[in-house]
Design a protein around this motif. Structure first.
Motif, PDB file in Angstrom:
ATOM      1  N   UNK A 175       0.664  -0.891   0.006  1.00  0.00           N
ATOM      2  CA  UNK A 175       0.128  -0.162   0.095  1.00  0.00           C
ATOM      3  C   UNK A 175       1.008   1.445  -0.128  1.00  0.00           C
ATOM      4  N   UNK A 176       1.882   1.495   0.912  1.00  0.00           N
ATOM      5  CA  UNK A 176       2.788   2.531   0.799  1.00  0.00           C
ATOM      6  C   UNK A 176       4.388   2.845  -0.101  1.00  0.00           C
ATOM      7  N   UNK A 177       3.586   1.482  -1.326  1.00  0.00           N
ATOM      8  CA  UNK A 177       4.800   1.746  -2.370  1.00  0.00           C
ATOM      9  C   UNK A 177       4.000   2.042  -3.211  1.00  0.00           C
ATOM     10  N   UNK A 178       2.265   1.917  -3.506  1.00  0.00           N
ATOM     11  CA  UNK A 178       1.582   2.095  -4.184  1.00  0.00           C
ATOM     12  C   UNK A 178       1.451   3.205  -3.931  1.00  0.00           C
ATOM     13  N   UNK A 179       0.719   3.908  -2.791  1.00  0.00           N
ATOM     14  CA  UNK A 179       0.718   5.066  -2.644  1.00  0.00           C
ATOM     15  C   UNK A 179       1.779   6.390  -3.259  1.00  0.00           C
ATOM     16  N   UNK A 180       2.782   5.581  -2.608  1.00  0.00           N
ATOM     17  CA  UNK A 180       3.939   7.114  -3.283  1.00  0.00           C
ATOM     18  C   UNK A 180       4.074   6.974  -4.573  1.00  0.00           C
ATOM     19  N   UNK A 181       3.945   5.872  -5.459  1.00  0.00           N
ATOM     20  CA  UNK A 181       3.932   5.401  -6.935  1.00  0.00           C
ATOM     21  C   UNK A 181       3.053   6.536  -7.100  1.00  0.00           C
ATOM     22  N   UNK A 182       1.087   6.478  -6.860  1.00  0.00           N
ATOM     23  CA  UNK A 182       0.310   7.366  -7.436  1.00  0.00           C
ATOM     24  C   UNK A 182       0.361   9.085  -7.388  1.00  0.00           C
ATOM     25  N   UNK A 183       0.967   9.193  -6.053  1.00  0.00           N
ATOM     26  CA  UNK A 183       1.373  10.863  -5.653  1.00  0.00           C
ATOM     27  C   UNK A 183       2.414  11.584  -6.440  1.00  0.00           C
ATOM     28  N   UNK A 184       3.245  10.740  -6.288  1.00  0.00           N
ATOM     29  CA  UNK A 184       4.060  10.845  -7.703  1.00  0.00           C
ATOM     30  C   UNK A 184       4.096  10.882  -9.148  1.00  0.00           C
ATOM     31  N   UNK A 185       3.727  10.079  -9.798  1.00  0.00           N
ATOM     32  CA  UNK A 185       3.742   9.476 -10.971  1.00  0.00           C
ATOM     33  C   UNK A 185       2.500  10.579 -11.700  1.00  0.00           C
ATOM     34  N   UNK A 186       1.345  11.410 -10.825  1.00  0.00           N
ATOM     35  CA  UNK A 186       0.941  12.153 -10.733  1.00  0.00           C
ATOM     36  C   UNK A 186       1.457  13.627 -11.263  1.00  0.00           C
ATOM     37  N   UNK A 187       2.878  14.125 -11.159  1.00  0.00           N
ATOM     38  CA  UNK A 187       3.149  14.921 -10.824  1.00  0.00           C
ATOM     39  C   UNK A 187       4.728  14.784 -12.149  1.00  0.00           C
ATOM     40  N   UNK A 229     -14.150   4.745 -13.725  1.00  0.00           N
ATOM     41  CA  UNK A 229     -13.799   6.189 -13.023  1.00  0.00           C
ATOM     42  C   UNK A 229     -12.633   6.378 -12.723  1.00  0.00           C
ATOM     43  N   UNK A 230     -11.510   5.530 -11.993  1.00  0.00           N
ATOM     44  CA  UNK A 230     -10.223   5.812 -11.085  1.00  0.00           C
ATOM     45  C   UNK A 230      -9.469   4.925 -11.690  1.00  0.00           C
ATOM     46  N   UNK A 231      -8.347   5.299 -11.795  1.00  0.00           N
ATOM     47  CA  UNK A 231      -6.535   4.404 -11.720  1.00  0.00           C
ATOM     48  C   UNK A 231      -6.821   3.049 -11.661  1.00  0.00           C
ATOM     49  N   UNK A 232      -6.192   2.071 -12.004  1.00  0.00           N
ATOM     50  CA  UNK A 232      -6.723   0.647 -11.846  1.00  0.00           C
ATOM     51  C   UNK A 232      -5.463   0.852 -10.366  1.00  0.00           C
ATOM     52  N   UNK A 233      -4.920   1.124  -9.819  1.00  0.00           N
ATOM     53  CA  UNK A 233      -4.434   0.827  -8.994  1.00  0.00           C
ATOM     54  C   UNK A 233      -4.837   1.429  -7.539  1.00  0.00           C
ATOM     55  N   UNK A 234      -5.890   2.433  -8.006  1.00  0.00           N
ATOM     56  CA  UNK A 234      -6.964   2.299  -6.886  1.00  0.00           C
ATOM     57  C   UNK A 234      -6.766   4.396  -7.028  1.00  0.00           C
ATOM     58  N   UNK A 235      -7.425   4.583  -5.925  1.00  0.00           N
ATOM     59  CA  UNK A 235      -7.720   6.165  -5.568  1.00  0.00           C
ATOM     60  C   UNK A 235      -6.946   6.279  -4.452  1.00  0.00           C
ATOM     61  N   UNK A 279      -9.433   5.421  -1.741  1.00  0.00           N
ATOM     62  CA  UNK A 279      -9.959   3.768  -1.231  1.00  0.00           C
ATOM     63  C   UNK A 279      -8.309   3.252  -1.251  1.00  0.00           C
ATOM     64  N   UNK A 280      -6.914   3.753  -1.331  1.00  0.00           N
ATOM     65  CA  UNK A 280      -5.597   2.464  -1.266  1.00  0.00           C
ATOM     66  C   UNK A 280      -5.521   2.110   0.069  1.00  0.00           C
ATOM     67  N   UNK A 281      -6.053   3.782   1.555  1.00  0.00           N
ATOM     68  CA  UNK A 281      -5.829   3.538   2.700  1.00  0.00           C
ATOM     69  C   UNK A 281      -7.080   2.802   3.502  1.00  0.00           C
ATOM     70  N   UNK A 282      -8.506   2.460   3.023  1.00  0.00           N
ATOM     71  CA  UNK A 282      -9.085   2.074   3.781  1.00  0.00           C
ATOM     72  C   UNK A 282      -8.739   0.316   3.131  1.00  0.00           C
ATOM     73  N   UNK A 283      -8.264   0.086   2.806  1.00  0.00           N
ATOM     74  CA  UNK A 283      -8.212  -1.155   2.543  1.00  0.00           C
ATOM     75  C   UNK A 283      -7.915  -2.031   3.316  1.00  0.00           C
ATOM     76  N   UNK A 289      -6.190  15.160  -8.081  1.00  0.00           N
ATOM     77  CA  UNK A 289      -6.403  13.864  -8.871  1.00  0.00           C
ATOM     78  C   UNK A 289      -6.011  12.781  -8.077  1.00  0.00           C
ATOM     79  N   UNK A 290      -6.902  11.618  -8.613  1.00  0.00           N
ATOM     80  CA  UNK A 290      -6.681  10.282  -8.160  1.00  0.00           C
ATOM     81  C   UNK A 290      -7.003  10.798  -6.793  1.00  0.00           C
ATOM     82  N   UNK A 291      -7.759  11.027  -6.084  1.00  0.00           N
ATOM     83  CA  UNK A 291      -7.541  11.338  -4.557  1.00  0.00           C
ATOM     84  C   UNK A 291      -8.478  10.324  -4.069  1.00  0.00           C
ATOM     85  N   UNK A 292      -9.980  10.830  -4.732  1.00  0.00           N
ATOM     86  CA  UNK A 292     -11.247   9.926  -4.541  1.00  0.00           C
ATOM     87  C   UNK A 292     -10.750   9.029  -6.251  1.00  0.00           C
ATOM     88  N   UNK A 293     -12.495   8.018  -6.780  1.00  0.00           N
ATOM     89  CA  UNK A 293     -13.173   8.364  -7.803  1.00  0.00           C
ATOM     90  C   UNK A 293     -13.833   8.939  -8.430  1.00  0.00           C
TER      91      UNK A 293
END
Lengths: 482, 543
Positions: free
Chosen positions: B152-164, B186-192, B195-199, B535-539
């Protein structure tokens, strides 16, 4: 104009696949077979120095992979302010005025039916049209791939206006990647380690030089005249072809291409003595990055050093490597760890670099700052330096045998199509122009000993060869105001 | 944990052999509760390709748990499996598979509708591989909570960094998201981020128990040997048996139709250029007969990464604006990096899109008009017989690349199973292209393409965004490159500048004028600007 009947030749659609026999006998633990690559490789050198290679892969019915390797890349950009020319030239070749007509080369290749692309890197430029074998010499009134391809290499025709329009496309190519922090780190790492050599700039060139490209027409013409010579190129034809039939057909199209001695690339000074370190502030709030780069030896396939290069990835950054496990799994200090340019980044004519890159966690960096960077950097350096005593580690010999097995299977997995075989062959053939290069490469890995790894690490993973880069977001200075 | 060993013997299933084109063979095992369906590729290569397609993906993420499908896929591999007392952890998995090549370490790709696991296995170790890896991984997953936290932590890093970082990819994902607003797509395949934080580990177990079941799985194997097929199929027969409450399957809906034109501008802090995207939902997929004439039409308009096509010719080749300009009638995964469409991200709902790769900021408004004008013109004029013939010829040669490797061939077979296509996408490709008439191509263009109702995404520098929004809303003429940029010679006569325009450039300048004056009709209230970091905070799209 093209007729819809062009492809109605009665032999389509024939079977495309199926690889047979490849790697038979590669059972784990069994002695390696005498010859690994199962397809026949033929070589003929024309009097003007052009090497023509034919790889016969009859299982891939009707496939013609017609490739030209030019032994010139960013390494050959030696004029100041003229970086990116090799890559720009790759673009220009697609604008060839076949028979004196603007855009005719591209139009005819499309009408004939080819997938036509190319790539440029630090040492070479590779052109790789893919089509059906029936398109070799043309039909339905259209010239074939052979006349079209040979013409753009042997007698390129382009104008300054075409050149300037294409420079705009290259600028677009730079811009599309400019927001990648890794692009900036690449520029800085090469600059730090190779101020004495053209490897000190990236293949696409500096932004300033790319902006100035429309004005580099004369330099581009010089580049073509110097490097696009038969003695500096290799033609690699792979697919459903027979050497004895195709070689006599190829030669007439290339034999009048005039050879010319190619100037050697010389370093301008001794390499800088490290260790070096540099921080790159970034203007978007991205995850922090650490790059640890080492200057590597020039690559020689078939040697022990060349063989070590083939297993470094597995020893350092694969999921079973101690360093990987430490950063990703145990300490959880990195969200990714890998080689920024793969192993290919140091399969180079001259000494180039290996880069270990790690993406870090932003929150942790926010809390710990520089100490976090230092911790990751120390771990990476320690992990790399552990290889100096690889042979002393328990189970080193067995581990190495496992890695050899992995290497053989990975090699086989790469050979999945004529185009892939031709490209991999071209990549290694260029060093010694030896058609047996696959066997030499695999043989050298088979002979590898744990002591070879110690020796390699002790010689090259030293502070003098090292440059460390870090990158992190730096908020713009707060402006004074209310 | 309620992991039980698979003890139910596989029923003796009728296997029908069906030889198709290309030396492919396909074995269809009749669906049964215990054994997943298998598709095969007749290859004798020493490395066996195995793929497992679970028909559940990001579109099945429960609302508020966006990222669950992705995390489940990752954790099936990395979250340990087998005997809880002596589990195969991710480290052990790496050790076990190491000698068999990099492809033996399983990989997963989660897209909207499916999660596909890929492995390459030396034939001589297949027995060991099935027993030590494939069977326990699918039938006895442990979903270790520690691993969930790490991934989860790795995915969040990727998502947050990737959008910039990835201006092109983010633009493409944003378009996909806005076209499918309000649906599971309506959301990225990796999640939001949310969402990722709630799993939780329990949610992962529930997702597995709900979707990783034999009837929901298709296996692909690059061998037609009945013994091998049976062996692989049997290894997965116990999949999905876990005591966990099921999720109610989320109803997947087609996206709402677009009415009029709308623009989303994504503002980045440091973009030195601007990417342009436009699109709208399509009512058909590749399983529909009209797909093929539309495919030929699109080959002419915008083949990905190919100089053949019209958009590339008019925007890049003739005018030098950027690196490439393309159009699509299906979602195409990883467009910035792939020359050809990767297999195994099939969808029930597709969309048409145009992608103008990054251009200089000054030219954005002009090119927004240009892409719209070109699409309108394409719908208005259709294709001539000659253009159709050229497009069909190009389509044929693409086959060589689509069918290049055993991995791709097998991938298509799995997608065929998803779409219910027989003899399959590649199996019928060349004949179908041959049979398409130009009248059908033009009918497909008229029936499915239009430019009145479009969603645009523009990804640019934050300082450019408000200026651009104002300019688009004002609707004034917007010019791009000038005659000087086209290197048209100028002479001065009697104080006047006279452009000496060659015939080919005259057509180009006329088209420029048509683009420049094209009225887009987009009022300011239909233009939204969002900072990329939101972007990608929620769906839902950021406000």
């Amino acid at each position: 104009m093209l007729k819809a009947s062009l492809f109605r030749r009665g032999i389509l659609p024939a079977g495309l696949v199926v690889l047979v026999g490849l790697g038979v006998g590669l059972t784990q633990g069994a002695p390696p077979p005498a010859k690994v690559f199962p397809y026949a490789i033929h070589k003929k050198t024309l009097p003007n120095g052009l090497d023509v290679i034919v790889i016969e892969t009859p299982e891939f019915k009707d496939v013609l992979s017609f490739n030209t390797l030019v032994l010139a890349g960013a390494r050959n950009e030696t004029e100041p302010g003229k970086t990116g020319l090799a890559h720009l030239f790759e673009h220009i070749l697609f604008r060839h005025r076949y028979a004196g007509e603007d855009n005719a080369y591209g139009r005819l290749m499309d009408e004939l039916g080819t997938h036509n692309n190319a790539w440029t890197w630090f040492d070479v430029t590779y052109y790789h049209p893919l089509t059906f074998t029936g398109n070799l010499t043309g039909q339905g009134g259209l010239p074939g791939v052979l006349p079209l391809e040979s013409a753009r290499f042997t007698a390129l025709d382009f104008t300054q206006k075409i050149f300037q329009t294409e420079a705009g496309a290259v600028l677009g190519e730079y811009r599309r990647i400019a927001s990648f922090p890794s692009v900036r780190l690449s520029e800085r790492a090469t600059a730090l380690l190779f101020p004495h050599h053209p490897y000190g700039h990236t293949t696409i060139g500096t932004y300033e030089d790319v902006l100035d490209m429309p004005n580099e027409y004369e330099a581009a013409v010089r580049f073509y005249d110097t490097y696009y010579r038969p003695n500096n190129c290799v033609l690699i034809i792979a697919g459903d072809v027979k050497a004895e039939e195709i070689l006599p057909r190829v030669e007439p199209y290339y034999r009048d291409w005039e050879p010319k001695p190619v100037p050697p690339i010389q370093p301008t000074a001794a390499p800088p003595k490290g260790p070096q370190r540099e921080h790159v502030p970034w203007d978007a709030d991205v995850a922090p990055l650490v790059w640890v780069a080492y200057r590597m030896p020039e690559f020689k396939p078939g040697t022990a050093e060349g063989a070590v290069a083939q297993v470094l990835n597995e020893l350092l950054v694969s999921p079973a490597a101690p360093l990987f496990k430490k950063l990703r799994y145990e300490k959880k200090t990195a969200s990714t760890l890998g080689f920024a340019e793969g192993t290919q980044g140091f399969e180079s004519f001259d000494s180039r670099m290996l880069v270990l890159s790690a993406q870090l966690f932003k929150e942790k960096y926010g809390e710990e700052g520089e100490a976090y960077f230092n911790d990751v950097i120390e771990d990476i350096i320690a992990g790399v330096e552990e290889l100096k005593n690889f042979s002393k580690q328990p189970g080193a010999r067995e581990l190495l045998e496992t890695l050899k097995s992995k290497y053989r299977y990975d090699f086989l997995a790469q050979m999945s199509s004529p185009a892939n075989m031709a490209q991999t062959f071209a990549w290694y053939y260029r060093f010694n122009r030896d058609p047996e290069v696959f066997e030499h490469l695999l043989g050298s890995v088979e002979r590898l000993t744990p002591e070879d790894i110690d020796r390699f690490a002790r010689t090259y993973f030293v502070p003098e060869n090292r440059a460390v880069l870090t990158l992190a977001f730096q908020a713009p200075e707060a402006t004074a105001g209310n | 944990m309620e992991n039980r060993k698979a003890t139910v013997p596989m029923r003796s299933l009728p296997i029908i052999w069906l030889t198709i084109l290309l030396g492919l063979a396909v074995a269809w095992a009749a669906p049964a509760a215990e054994a997943p369906q298998v598709v095969t590729l007749d290859s004798s290569a020493p490395l066996l390709e195995i793929r497992v397609m679970v028909k559940a993906g990001a579109a099945d993420d429960p609302q508020g748990l966006e990222g669950l499908a992705y995390l489940t896929g990752r954790l099936l591999i990395e979250g340990a499996f087998g005997d809880p007392e002596n589990p195969v952890t991710k480290d052990r998995l790496a050790e076990i598979t190491r000698a068999w090549g990099g492809g033996a370490y399983p990989d997963v790709d989660v897209s909207k509708e499916v999660s596909v696991f890929s492995m390459t296995v030396p034939r001589e170790v297949l027995d060991t591989y099935l027993e030590q890896v494939l069977r326990p991984m699918f039938t006895r997953p442990l979903f270790a909570p520690d691993e969930l936290d790490r991934v989860r932590a790795e995915t969040l890093t990727f998502l947050r960094s990737g959008r910039l970082e990835q201006i092109e990819l983010v633009g493409l994902i944003a378009l996909d998201n806005v076209i499918h607003q309000g649906t599971g797509y309506a959301h990225p395949d990796l999640g939001t981020e949310m969402g990722l934080q709630q799993v939780t580990a329990e949610a992962v177990r529930r997702f597995y128990a709900t979707y990783y079941t034999p009837e929901n799985i298709v296996i692909g194997v690059s061998s037609a040997e009945p013994a091998i097929v049976k062996q692989v199929q049997e290894a997965l027969s116990g999949v999905g048996r876990l005591e966990a409450a099921s999720f109610r399957r989320r109803a997947t809906q087609p996206p709402a139709p677009v009415r009029g034109r709308e623009v989303l501008i994504v503002a980045l802090p440091n973009a030195i250029s601007t990417g342009l995207h436009a699109g709208f939902p399509l009512p058909i997929t590749r399983a529909h007969p009209d797909y093929w004439p539309l495919y030929v039409a699109n080959i002419w308009l915008g083949t990905h990464r190919d100089s053949f096509s019209h958009l590339y010719q008019v925007i890049r080749a003739r005018r030098g604006y950027n690196y490439g300009d393309y159009s699509y009638i299906e979602h195409f995964e990883g467009r910035p990096f792939n020359l050809f469409p990767p297999t195994n991200s099939p969808r029930r709902y597709q969309y048409f899109s145009i992608w103008i790769r990054p251009v200089q900021h000054d030219y954005v408004h002009h090119l927004l008009k240009a892409l719209t004008w070109e699409l309108e013109n394409f719908v208005r004029t259709g294709l001539s017989e000659e253009q159709c013939a050229l497009a069909k010829n190009k389509a044929r040669v693409l086959y060589l690349s689509l069918a290049e490797t055993p991995g791709r061939l097998l991938g298509y077979r799995l997608d065929d199973a998803f779409y219910g296509m027989e003899p399959g996408y590649l199996g019928g490709y060349l004949e179908t292209i041959d049979a398409v008439s130009c009248a059908e191509v033009n009918a497909a263009i008229r029936n499915y393409l239009q430019a009145e109702n479009l969603r645009y995404v523009i990804i640019t520098h934050k300082d450019e965004a408000p200026k651009l929004a104002a300019a688009i809303a004002a609707g004034d003429a917007a010019w791009g490159k000038s005659p000087l940029d086209y290197r048209i010679d100028v002479v001065e006569e009697g104080g006047k500048k006279i452009y000496q325009v060659p015939a080919d450039k005259l057509e180009l300048l006329r088209r420029d004028a048509a683009w420049a004056h094209h009225w887009l009709d987009i009022p300011r209230q239909r233009i939204r600007i969002v900072p990329a970091e939101t972007l990608f905070r929620t769906a839902a799209l950021p406000e």
